[in-house]
Design a protein around this motif. Structure first.
Motif, PDB file in Angstrom:
ATOM      1  N   ALA A   1       0.868  -1.168   0.000  1.00 31.18           N
ATOM      2  CA  ALA A   1       0.000   0.000   0.000  1.00 31.18           C
ATOM      3  C   ALA A   1       0.915   1.232   0.000  1.00 31.18           C
ATOM      4  CB  ALA A   1      -0.916   0.001   1.224  1.00 31.18           C
ATOM      5  N   PRO A   2       0.448   2.342  -0.598  1.00 29.52           N
ATOM      6  CA  PRO A   2      -0.855   2.548  -1.224  1.00 29.52           C
ATOM      7  C   PRO A   2      -0.935   1.902  -2.601  1.00 29.52           C
ATOM      8  CG  PRO A   2       0.466   4.531  -1.414  1.00 29.52           C
ATOM      9  CD  PRO A   2       1.255   3.591  -0.558  1.00 29.52           C
ATOM     10  N   LEU A   3      -2.162   1.847  -3.126  1.00 29.32           N
ATOM     11  CA  LEU A   3      -2.443   1.216  -4.409  1.00 29.32           C
ATOM     12  C   LEU A   3      -2.851   2.262  -5.440  1.00 29.32           C
ATOM     13  CD1 LEU A   3      -4.849  -1.600  -3.121  1.00 29.32           C
ATOM     14  CD2 LEU A   3      -2.350  -1.582  -3.054  1.00 29.32           C
ATOM     15  N   LEU A   4      -2.556   1.973  -6.699  1.00 28.48           N
ATOM     16  CA  LEU A   4      -3.157   2.734  -7.791  1.00 28.48           C
ATOM     17  C   LEU A   4      -4.611   2.300  -7.969  1.00 28.48           C
ATOM     18  CD1 LEU A   4      -3.195   4.512 -10.386  1.00 28.48           C
ATOM     19  CD2 LEU A   4      -2.405   2.475 -11.626  1.00 28.48           C
ATOM     20  N   LYS A   5      -4.832   0.969  -7.954  1.00 25.87           N
ATOM     21  CA  LYS A   5      -6.168   0.437  -8.177  1.00 25.87           C
ATOM     22  C   LYS A   5      -6.185  -1.031  -7.817  1.00 25.87           C
ATOM     23  CE  LYS A   5      -5.104  -0.647 -12.999  1.00 25.87           C
ATOM     24  NZ  LYS A   5      -5.571  -0.607 -14.405  1.00 25.87           N
ATOM     25  N   ILE A   6      -7.375  -1.555  -7.611  1.00 23.87           N
ATOM     26  CA  ILE A   6      -7.601  -3.000  -7.557  1.00 23.87           C
ATOM     27  C   ILE A   6      -8.143  -3.415  -8.908  1.00 23.87           C
ATOM     28  CG2 ILE A   6      -9.088  -4.787  -6.593  1.00 23.87           C
ATOM     29  CD1 ILE A   6      -8.613  -3.713  -3.877  1.00 23.87           C
ATOM     30  N   ASP A   7      -7.469  -4.357  -9.535  1.00 24.38           N
ATOM     31  CA  ASP A   7      -7.821  -4.754 -10.899  1.00 24.38           C
ATOM     32  C   ASP A   7      -8.910  -5.819 -10.931  1.00 24.38           C
ATOM     33  OD1 ASP A   7      -5.676  -3.250 -12.465  1.00 24.38           O
ATOM     34  OD2 ASP A   7      -4.472  -4.347 -11.013  1.00 24.38           O
ATOM     35  N   ALA A   8      -8.869  -6.780  -9.996  1.00 26.57           N
ATOM     36  CA  ALA A   8      -9.855  -7.863  -9.994  1.00 26.57           C
ATOM     37  C   ALA A   8      -9.820  -8.552  -8.641  1.00 26.57           C
ATOM     38  CB  ALA A   8      -9.571  -8.869 -11.105  1.00 26.57           C
ATOM     39  N   VAL A   9     -10.964  -9.130  -8.265  1.00 24.17           N
ATOM     40  CA  VAL A   9     -11.075  -9.956  -7.068  1.00 24.17           C
ATOM     41  C   VAL A   9     -11.812 -11.224  -7.455  1.00 24.17           C
ATOM     42  CG1 VAL A   9     -11.966 -10.141  -4.714  1.00 24.17           C
ATOM     43  CG2 VAL A   9     -11.080  -7.956  -5.531  1.00 24.17           C
ATOM     44  N   ARG A  10     -11.308 -12.367  -7.016  1.00 25.39           N
ATOM     45  CA  ARG A  10     -11.945 -13.648  -7.299  1.00 25.39           C
ATOM     46  C   ARG A  10     -12.162 -14.396  -5.984  1.00 25.39           C
ATOM     47  NH1 ARG A  10      -8.051 -12.601 -10.783  1.00 25.39           N
ATOM     48  NH2 ARG A  10      -6.510 -13.728  -9.529  1.00 25.39           N
ATOM     49  N   LEU A  11     -13.266 -15.092  -5.901  1.00 31.67           N
ATOM     50  CA  LEU A  11     -13.556 -15.929  -4.733  1.00 31.67           C
ATOM     51  C   LEU A  11     -13.620 -17.374  -5.199  1.00 31.67           C
ATOM     52  CD1 LEU A  11     -14.285 -16.093  -1.715  1.00 31.67           C
ATOM     53  CD2 LEU A  11     -16.687 -15.976  -2.404  1.00 31.67           C
ATOM     54  N   ASP A  12     -12.693 -18.181  -4.723  1.00 27.77           N
ATOM     55  CA  ASP A  12     -12.589 -19.573  -5.162  1.00 27.77           C
ATOM     56  C   ASP A  12     -12.634 -19.663  -6.685  1.00 27.77           C
ATOM     57  OD1 ASP A  12     -12.335 -20.491  -2.595  1.00 27.77           O
ATOM     58  OD2 ASP A  12     -14.457 -20.977  -2.349  1.00 27.77           O
ATOM     59  N   GLY A  13     -11.939 -18.726  -7.330  1.00 27.73           N
ATOM     60  CA  GLY A  13     -11.811 -18.726  -8.780  1.00 27.73           C
ATOM     61  C   GLY A  13     -12.902 -17.992  -9.521  1.00 27.73           C
ATOM     62  N   ARG A  14     -13.985 -17.590  -8.850  1.00 28.65           N
ATOM     63  CA  ARG A  14     -15.087 -16.891  -9.505  1.00 28.65           C
ATOM     64  C   ARG A  14     -14.895 -15.384  -9.364  1.00 28.65           C
ATOM     65  NH1 ARG A  14     -17.751 -19.968  -5.874  1.00 28.65           N
ATOM     66  NH2 ARG A  14     -18.696 -18.088  -4.993  1.00 28.65           N
ATOM     67  N   PRO A  15     -15.035 -14.623 -10.457  1.00 30.48           N
ATOM     68  CA  PRO A  15     -14.863 -13.169 -10.371  1.00 30.48           C
ATOM     69  C   PRO A  15     -15.930 -12.528  -9.476  1.00 30.48           C
ATOM     70  CG  PRO A  15     -14.783 -13.914 -12.652  1.00 30.48           C
ATOM     71  CD  PRO A  15     -15.275 -15.075 -11.840  1.00 30.48           C
TER      72      PRO A  15
END
Length: 634
Positions: free
Chosen positions: A234-248
């Motif tokens: 941290a800090p971040l520019l952005k969060i690009d993606a989040v997946r839960l057990d492989g699912r977006p």
């Protein structure tokens, strides 16, 4: 300057903050200098840290300025402080980050006042922070703002402060950076700007983007109770993606770009794994807001040590600026610079390919006097809205960002009896949406909850046995459901989905599972929200088989009805039955059922073309009669 971002794809529209506070603390008067949300007791939710300053020169004076923490227990802040600092230090700003590298967030308090009280760090830990500071600076300055981040690229968290002197005979100070020696900040500033001035806010970012670094698939492991997780950088520019057990996951979580936390809309279950892709910078530039007669500027950093002279200035030293925030307001991949004017216009200098413009790309319509500012995506459209603590209007306001176009005037605003001194944004109740905290002069300290509830809350999940089937009902008390799947198993057999298509419609819901053999059945419900996140409920049990029926008239559903309605009743023996609807004057207005019926339960679907109002529906059969009320709405 508090800086937050909420990632979501399913747009709610406008600004869905509630119009009145849902939590208020006003037991004792305080002069609030800074607010911050952080999981300082490491229990998986966000606590509210309140920094206070010396108000002894106010009338009437406020002489108690201990800092406080309101602990979060299961999505609710305590009714009184659960932690109070042992020392009183004049706190102007708060920032959070993992300074000592133990994985638990710490709180940096930018202090000062006329006695030059030292900056402080309180280390977070399981039992909560120590009441005395774990670190204090040695600088003779009045800190007016702070920001945490890895400025020199060595992998640990440094601290930058904007500063001023105490009075007209000692008015000026440089900007400071306190380097992190590996597990603690050095007491003396290791970097100082060459010029001195009256500085009023500081922020870290990467203007040219040369050191942006992508992280793919950082794993967050569920333990059944934790909703808030801190990322490694941290800090971040952005969060690009989040997946839960492989699912977006396109929504159902909030995140703070500068503190680096992710807050999901429910605890991750034991064994669940979330993966986060994000971008951060290995070396950070330093933006500083300056008071009148000085020029808001950026110190560029190409080597790990920022230049001591500015590489960019706003070009207007006559302006009085209160704070700065780096954020990509138009989502073009470059960090733009927001400047909060005081008795002046809010403005944004656009970043085009790694270069900041010298003319604002956006300005507010009217002039505003700012005490604090923040950003966050409150309505779930993926763009950061702007939040301002307004001094002259005694309130707090949100300026909506629609696809990179920020409103010229406030979209949401709350006005109190005192001016707002400090604000912070975080997910208080753990629903995956950003809430807003505001500290008014003297009192109160309040929280506004966000009505953008992504997570679907299901209640009243029940199964009722019929002669050769089961009636499954449930209701949605919060969130917006994309649909449901109903699973059934007989005895200890396999679970099977009983609906051919995903169940949609309005709450309350009912599914009739017909033509079942006598026996014991279990049911589970899978609820899907708009982001694709699913929640499983059950199992519940139901014994299906031949039974003796009683005469009964059941509740119509839905009720209130909008045209289509289902009537249901039960007969103990075969009989002629008549089901009629009457208005309140006793006039029959509809006859949904008339004829011979077998013993057992019957459901009569009906399109009721009636004016809005209250009606009575009555069943007569075999010498028995029963009646109930039905409301019709449009």
């Amino acid at each position: 300057m508090t800086i937050i971002a909420f990632a979501a794809a399913a747009a709610y529209g406008a600004i869905p903050l509630q119009s009145q506070p849902s939590w208020t603390w006003e037991t004792v008067e305080r002069a609030y200098g800074g607010l911050a949300f952080a999981d300082v007791d490491d229990d998986g939710d966000l606590d509210l840290f309140a920094g206070c300053y010396d108000g002894s020169n106010w009338y009437p004076p406020i002489t108690d300025y201990h800092n406080m923490v309101f602990y979060n227990d299961g999505g609710k802040l305590g009714n009184s402080p659960g932690w109070t600092s042992a020392l009183e230090r004049h706190t102007a700003e708060l920032d959070t980050g993992d300074i000592n590298g133990d994985g638990v967030p710490d709180v940096f308090a930018a202090n000062g006042g006329t006695s030059y009280q030292p900056n402080s760090v309180y280390y977070g830990k399981k039992a909560g922070p120590n009441t005395s500071p774990d670190w204090s600076s040695a600088q003779p300055a009045w800190a007016t703002g702070s920001c945490l981040g890895d400025v020199d690229g060595d992998g640990d968290v440094d601290a930058a402060t904007s500063n001023e002197g105490r009075n007209s005979s000692d008015p000026y100070r440089p900007v400071y950076i306190f380097w992190n020696a590996g597990s603690a900040l050095e007491a003396t500033a290791g970097w100082r700007s060459s010029g001195q001035g009256v500085f009023s806010g500081v922020c870290l970012g990467d203007v040219d983007g040369a050191d942006f670094t992508p992280v793919k698939g950082e794993k967050l492991q569920g333990d059944g109770s934790r909703q808030v997780f801190y990322l490694k950088h941290a800090p971040l520019l952005k969060i690009d993606a989040v997946r839960l057990d492989g699912r977006p996951l396109n929504a159902a979580y909030a995140h703070d770009l500068y503190a680096g936390w992710v807050s999901f809309c429910r605890p991750l279950r034991q064994g669940e794994t979330a993966e986060v892709d994000y971008t951060y910078s290995k070396k950070l530039d330093l933006a500083v807001a300056k008071w009148s007669n000085f020029d808001t500027c950026v110190y560029f950093n190409a080597t790990g040590t920022p230049n001591t002279t500015p590489g960019w200035t706003s070009g207007n030293p006559s302006k009085t600026d209160r704070g700065v925030i780096f954020f990509d307001y138009d989502r073009d991949g470059d960090q733009d610079l927001f400047v909060a004017g005081s008795n002046d216009y809010l403005r944004i200098y656009a970043n085009d390919g790694g270069k900041l413009g010298t003319t604002p790309a956006w300005t507010s319509t009217g002039q505003v006097r700012v005490n604090d500012a923040a950003i966050g995506d409150f309505n779930g459209d993926g763009y950061q809205d702007v939040v301002i603590a307004n001094h002259p209007y005694r309130g707090v306001s949100v300026w909506e960002n629609k696809a990179g176009v920020i409103a010229k005037e406030p979209t949401w605003q709350y006005t109190g009896s005192q001016e707002v001194r400090a604000i912070a944004v975080g997910d208080v109740n753990g629903d995956g949406a950003l809430d807003l905290a505001a500290g008014f002069s003297r009192k109160p300290l309040v929280v506004f909850l966000n009505d953008y509830a992504v997570d679907v809350k299901v209640t009243a999940f029940r199964a009722t046995a019929r002669e050769s089937g089961a009636s499954i009902t449930w209701e949605v008390s919060a969130g917006r459901a994309a649909g449901f799947d109903l699973l059934r198993r007989a005895g200890e057999g396999r679970w099977r989905c009983v609906n051919a298509e995903r169940i949609t419609g309005r709450s309350p819901y009912r599914f009739e599972d017909r033509n079942l053999e006598a026996g014991a059945y279990d049911y589970k419900l899978v609820a899907y929200d708009l982001s694709g996140w699913s929640r499983e409920l059950g199992p519940i049990s139901c014994d299906v088989g031949t039974k003796v029926h009683a005469f009964a008239l059941y509740a119509a559903y839905p009720n209130p009805a909008r045209g289509a309605v289902n009537f249901a009743f039960s007969l103990p023996t075969p009989a002629y039955a008549e089901l009629a609807v009457y208005d309140l004057s006793g006039r029959r207005v509809a006859t949904p059922a008339r004829g011979d019926f077998a013993a057992g339960e019957h459901v009569i679907p009906c399109d009721v073309d009636l004016a809005p109002g209250v009606y009575i529906y009555r069943l007569e059969a075999g010498g028995n009669a029963a009646a109930k009320r039905l409301a019709v709405v449009r």
